[in-house]
Write an enzyme that holds these catalytic residues in place. Structure first.
Site, PDB file in Angstrom:
ATOM      1  N   GLU A   1     -18.027  28.055  72.944  1.00 45.87           N
ATOM      2  CA  GLU A   1     -18.862  28.874  73.844  1.00 45.87           C
ATOM      3  C   GLU A   1     -18.999  30.324  73.384  1.00 45.87           C
ATOM      4  OE1 GLU A   1     -17.645  28.340  77.894  1.00 45.87           O
ATOM      5  OE2 GLU A   1     -17.986  26.186  77.822  1.00 45.87           O
TER       6      GLU A   1
ATOM      7  N   GLU B   1     -17.045  19.172  76.629  1.00 45.73           N
ATOM      8  CA  GLU B   1     -16.397  19.576  77.890  1.00 45.73           C
ATOM      9  C   GLU B   1     -17.349  19.210  79.017  1.00 45.73           C
ATOM     10  OE1 GLU B   1     -14.249  23.746  76.564  1.00 45.73           O
ATOM     11  OE2 GLU B   1     -14.862  23.505  78.644  1.00 45.73           O
TER      12      GLU B   1
HETATM   13  O1  AHR Z   1     -13.087  26.923  82.945  1.00 46.83           O
HETATM   14  C1  AHR Z   1     -12.522  26.513  81.717  1.00 46.83           C
HETATM   15  C2  AHR Z   1     -13.416  26.937  80.612  1.00 46.83           C
HETATM   16  O2  AHR Z   1     -14.715  26.407  80.781  1.00 46.83           O
HETATM   17  C3  AHR Z   1     -13.062  26.497  79.196  1.00 46.83           C
HETATM   18  O3  AHR Z   1     -11.932  27.122  78.662  1.00 46.83           O
HETATM   19  C4  AHR Z   1     -14.333  26.902  78.501  1.00 46.83           C
HETATM   20  O4  AHR Z   1     -14.577  26.202  77.324  1.00 46.83           O
HETATM   21  C5  AHR Z   1     -15.414  26.640  79.556  1.00 46.83           C
HETATM   22  O5  AHR Z   1     -16.161  27.796  79.782  1.00 46.83           O
END
Ligand code: AHR
Length: 507
Positions: free
Chosen positions: A168, A282
């Site tokens: 990110e 994710e």
């Molecule tokens: O809220 C957790 C975070 O969400 C993770 O570390 C990141 O990759 C994403 O923004």
């Protein structure tokens, strides 16, 4: 509604890695989660044996680590070898003892039998630090880092195949955030050094549904990348913890696959859809609760940014809304198996994970059983399906708007090894039973009618209400098996409200 299934119309073979997971150095995912040296429940290497067994039961195929935001100021060398250097993690603003590092992570992956997938530091890190990590893990004996691994007790290389450049880095919240132009150049130079170190690696890089970012990344790096990484959390409650209710969660299922559609469109436009796959590395219905952590307000206290993280541990909040939503997204990943090759539920242990741990026990949350159903009962050949007179319902989203969504989500699968069909049939209705009529061509096959008179079993997850959850001493969500007799033409099956069902026809 009538569900038409034609096993001759194959959409693809899903990669088991779409049932992957993610674990980060955040709150109690690692320390006090999967890794708890000294606990009577841990093995000789300090891993919670109950957690290992739970991870093995859902056949975790790949585990992404160590972050997440954490990784963007993480230096892997401080967490290997005899001398570990505790670091103050500037992402999450806590000290990490670095007693769980690369060697412990690989040991974890070996214990559960999954592929390792390492996300590197492209925030404060360099192409050299990333490629040195590849040296440490994957070279036999050449160079100082392979020799260091051997010195640390691992004679054979770890053969880590999957590597991500960054996490990110497009976001202002990320340590070492980059512009689109800078990102393309950094990924290119990092990928070059990593590939020169081990050409057997499959590389991905942080991306999102943003054309400028992705076009710049792909123009610079299309020759190096096998994957492109995207993330999504639908109920963005990182700052407020104001959980969407059941109806609002169902509203999120409308256009649930929009990110995949957008990235597919870009890859196709750039003629890369056959070369680069999506790693949805994710995803979770719920954003993690970590208020104020990215705030630079003066005088912030730990009561404001650190201690509230324990509220992620409220097991009563992980209900059938989470289970039904998770199943809808897994159906979407299966339907897009031609371009989505990996997905990682974020995270697997604690925070919003499907497994919750406490010093003397473990809770399998509602979402755990969704993975159990999909991994252990569903097929790997995705078949085209269409629904006639599809039922619909109206729900309110968090903004109070009325949103029409399909009441039922059906995925049909076959088996590359084995016979029969398996359907994932989801009823999103809060209170209504939904009936489906199965229309499966029962053509002559080798002189016998296919599926007619085959045994039909249904494995269902519904709880007693939309708010059902599991906790220590409270088990309201579990898989129930029903024998539905033998298949016959136009068989009607009733789906309970707020339920996830796997219907097995044949073996
Ligand atoms: O809220 C957790 C975070 O969400 C993770 O570390 C990141 O990759 C994403 O923004």
């Amino acid at each position: 509604m009538k569900v038409h299934i034609n096993e001759k119309r194959v959409l693809g073979k899903r990669d088991k890695m779409i049932y992957g997971h993610f674990i980060e150095h955040f709150h109690r995912q690692i320390y006090g989660g999967v890794y708890e040296p000294g606990s009577p429940m841990s093995d000789e290497d300090g891993f919670r044996q109950d957690v290992l067994e739970a991870m093995k039961k859902i056949k975790v195929p790949v585990l992404r680590w160590p972050g997440g935001c954490f990784v963007s100021s993480y230096h892997w060398r401080e967490a290997v070898g005899q001398k570990r250097t505790p670091m103050f993690d500037k992402s999450w603003r806590v000290e990490d003892p670095n007693t769980f590092g690369t060697d412990e992570y690989i040991k974890l992956c070996r214990k559960i039998g999954c592929e390792p997938y390492i996300c590197t530091n492209a925030g404060t890190g360099t192409p050299e630090e990333m490629s040195d990590w590849v040296e440490y893990c994957n070279l036999e004996t050449e160079g100082k880092y392979a020799r260091w691994r051997i010195e640390n007790g691992s004679g054979k290389p770890y053969k880590v195949k999957y590597w991500s450049i960054g996490n990110e880095n497009y976001g202002s919240w990320e340590i070492g955030a980059k512009s689109a132009v800078a990102w393309g150049e950094l990924v290119r130079e990092s990928a070059k050094m990593m590939t020169h170190t081990d050409p057997g690696t499959e590389l991905t890089a942080a991306a999102l549904t943003d054309l400028e970012w992705n076009i710049n990344l792909l123009k610079n790096c299309k020759d190096y990348l096998r994957w492109i990484s995207i993330h999504e959390y639908w109920d963005g409650i990182n700052q407020t913890n104001d959980y969407a209710d059941y109806g609002q969660c169902m509203a999120y299922t409308k256009d649930i696959g929009h990110s995949i559609d957008e990235i597919r469109g870009l890859l196709t436009a750039m003629k890369l859809e056959k070369k680069i796959k999506i790693a949805f590395d994710e995803w979770n219905l719920r954003g993690w609760y970590h208020p104020n952590v990215h705030t630079i307000r003066q005088g912030l206290t730990k009561e404001e940014y650190l201690y509230p993280r324990d509220e992620n541990d409220d097991n009563s909040k992980y209900t059938m809304a989470d289970a039904v939503f998770t199943a809808c997204f897994l159906n979407t990943l299966n339907r897009n198996c031609d371009i989505v090759g990996m997905a990682n539920y974020a995270p697997i242990v604690n925070t919003r994970g499907c497994i919750y741990t406490c010093p003397d026990g473990m809770v399998l949350r509602s979402t755990y059983f969704v993975f159990d159903l999909y991994v252990n009962y569903l097929g790997d050949i995705v078949l085209d399906t269409w629904c006639e007179d599809a039922a619909a319902m109206e729900v309110k989203n968090k903004q109070g708007d009325t949103v029409p969504v399909d009441s039922v989500d059906i995925l049909a699968t076959g088996f590359s090894e084995g016979k029969g069909l398996a359907l994932a049939a989801i009823n999103k209705e809060a209170g209504e039973v939904r009936s489906i009529t199965l229309s499966i061509p029962c053509e002559e096959k080798d002189g016998t009618m296919s599926y007619l008179a085959n045994k039909v079993s249904m494995y269902s997850l519904s709880g007693s209400s939309t708010e059902s959850y599991n906790d220590i001493g409270h088990m309201d969500v579990k898989i129930e098996e029903r024998d539905l007799g033998h298949f016959h033409a136009d068989m009607v099956i009733n789906l309970k409200p707020h339920s996830v069902n796997i219907i097995r026809i044949g073996d």
